[in-house]
Design a protein around this motif. Structure first.
Motif, mmCIF file in Angstrom:
data_model
loop_
_atom_site.group_PDB
_atom_site.id
_atom_site.type_symbol
_atom_site.label_atom_id
_atom_site.label_comp_id
_atom_site.label_asym_id
_atom_site.label_seq_id
_atom_site.Cartn_x
_atom_site.Cartn_y
_atom_site.Cartn_z
ATOM 1 N N GLN A 190 0.844 -1.211 0.000
ATOM 2 C CA GLN A 190 0.000 0.000 0.000
ATOM 3 C C GLN A 190 0.878 1.260 0.000
ATOM 4 O OE1 GLN A 190 -2.885 0.454 -0.906
ATOM 5 N NE2 GLN A 190 -3.525 2.405 -0.114
ATOM 6 N N ILE A 192 1.896 4.671 -1.400
ATOM 7 C CA ILE A 192 1.243 5.705 -2.217
ATOM 8 C C ILE A 192 2.213 6.843 -2.548
ATOM 9 C CG2 ILE A 192 -1.091 5.150 -1.423
ATOM 10 C CD1 ILE A 192 -0.939 7.593 0.405
ATOM 11 N N GLY A 228 0.208 1.148 -4.143
ATOM 12 C CA GLY A 228 -0.986 1.421 -3.347
ATOM 13 C C GLY A 228 -2.231 1.587 -4.202
ATOM 14 N N GLU A 234 -7.195 8.371 -1.093
ATOM 15 C CA GLU A 234 -5.755 8.415 -1.304
ATOM 16 C C GLU A 234 -5.426 8.862 -2.734
ATOM 17 O OE1 GLU A 234 -7.468 5.705 -0.460
ATOM 18 O OE2 GLU A 234 -6.569 4.696 1.258
ATOM 19 N N THR A 236 -2.716 7.944 -5.217
ATOM 20 C CA THR A 236 -1.682 6.907 -5.249
ATOM 21 C C THR A 236 -0.843 7.002 -6.524
ATOM 22 O OG1 THR A 236 -1.248 4.541 -5.036
ATOM 23 C CG2 THR A 236 -3.361 5.154 -6.025
#
Ligand SMILES: *Cc1c(COP(=O)(O)O)cnc(C)c1O
Length: 404
Positions: A190, A192, A228, A234, A236
């Protein structure tokens, strides 16, 4: 998913995982296209979602597999992944796993310690084979992600430090039974932010240059997985930015670039469907109790991970109030979401828990003697069952002589 999920939940029952295979295909081709012009291989990290149909779908598109147990290697082979596209990683491989990996003649055994290298050498010698190996290097980079899924710092159990890796390559290069052709790192999941990947890539590329200088010819440069995905809001890493960073840091190296995305391929291809059993209010707090639980999808309990939760097919204008969405398992940690804005709900209303395609079903257990969910694939608007719902009999099948 532009599909009547309510009808599917009726057809297959709940709790239920549904995966959009068209989305998986799109993710694969997007990433593969971003590597255009370079020698590359995408080794899908099987642990993210190990369903044979998911692996077979990716294999048909040309993907390889990154496996962390001999069981996953067997899944990849059964699903039609070419043996020369299979990598076997993991900090604790048993002798029998190493032996089978050598007999299957897969692309690479990825070593995570000096002791393991000696075991692989010994077993290869017994079999009269030369083991193609890579070494997992730990570049000591903070990936800026959750500590449980961060793997590239010296204090982590994964891989070996640069100096140790170099010594191992020199040893392996001299051994009759080891063929050091690959290098590997995987700094976490994950991710990012591109900077840690770029930094790690640069450090490992420098190591490859110094190895090539002493005639150790690394052919496979494996940047691991970890791209991510969007669970909430988010921002990413894009496939293009990712590969550009890899191209820049590996400039001038004649290598095949490997990467091992898991989550990137499948997280947002999947959703978990669960039905409302009851609602209740305890001390002013609203709880929605559903038929799915932490044994089906443990990420919220394990990592406090966020998954977007919505009610399916209820009045979109209904006023929403915060509720904790919880399962029937006897643990306070059994929840899918806290303070989730939800409309008034009735018995049998359907909830969807998004982004559940990765580390969902593969982390499922039978805790509380709960049967594992069914899994369904959607492709070109057609649904098909890819794993039957477990029964009680499935669960107790291996328990023997209990009435003696
Ligand atoms: C878990 C893992 C991956 C996949 O990670 P994602 O975050 O799902 O992309 C890749 N490589 C290795 C060695 C892993 O352990």
């Amino acid at each position: 998913m532009n599909i009547d999920t309510k009808a599917l939940a009726e057809k297959y029952g709940t709790p239920l995982y549904i995966y959009d295979f068209d989305y998986i295909e799109n993710r694969y081709t997007t990433l593969k296209d971003a590597f255009a012009g370079k020698k590359s291989m995408i080794n899908y990290a099987v642990k993210a979602n190990s369903n044979l149909s998911v692996i077979a779908h990716l294999a048909k598109l040309g993907a390889g597999a990154d496996c962390v147990s001999i069981g996953e290697v067997k899944r990849a082979l059964d699903a039609g992944v070419s043996k020369y596209k299979i990598i076997f990683s993991g900090v604790g491989k048993r002798d029998d796993e190493i032996r089978l990996a050598l007999e299957y003649d897969i692309l690479l055994i990825n070593l995570e310690s000096e002791a393991e290298m000696k075991r692989v050498e010994m077993i290869a010698k017994e079999l009269g084979k030369e083991a193609r190996i890579s070494i997992r290097v730990n570049p000591n980079i903070d990936p800026q992600t959750h500590p449980y899924i961060s793997t590239g710092l010296h204090e982590s159990k994964f891989g070996v430090e640069i100096d140790m890796a170099k010594r191992m390559y020199i040893y392996a290069n001299k051994s009759e039974f080891l063929n050091p052709v690959g290098i590997h790192f995987h700094i976490g999941s994950q991710l990012i932010n591109l900077d840690p990947i770029k930094e790690a890539c640069g450090i490992v590329a420098d190591l490859v240059r110094s190895l090539k200088a002493i005639k150790i010819d690394i052919k496979f440069f494996d940047v691991g997985g970890g791209i991510g995905v969007v669970y909430d809001d988010e921002v990413t890493i894009s496939a293009e930015a990712y590969t550009q960073a890899i191209f820049e840091t590996t400039k001038g190296l004649d290598v095949t670039l490997l990467c091992e995305p898991g989550r990137y391929m499948v997280a947002n291809a999947g959703a978990f469907f669960t039905k409302v059993l009851y609602e209740k209010v305890n001390d002013g707090k609203r709880f929605v109790i559903v038929d799915g639980a932490m044994n089906d999808l443990i990420r919220p309990s394990l990592y406090n991970a966020y998954h977007k939760i919505e009610a399916v097919g209820v009045d979109a204008d209904a006023e929403k109030t915060p509720a904790d969405v919880v399962g029937p398992v006897c643990e306070s940690g059994d929840f899918f979401g806290k303070d989730v804005p939800l409309p008034p709900l009735a018995h049998n209303d359907l909830l969807v828990i998004h982004s559940a395609g990765a580390y969902g079903f593969t982390m499922a257990s039978n805790y509380n003697t709960r049967a594992k969910s069914a899994e369904v694939a959607l492709q070109g608007g057609v649904d098909r069952l890819i794993r039957k719902r477990e029964t009680y009999e499935d669960q107790v099948r291996l328990e023997v002589e209990y009435l003696n």
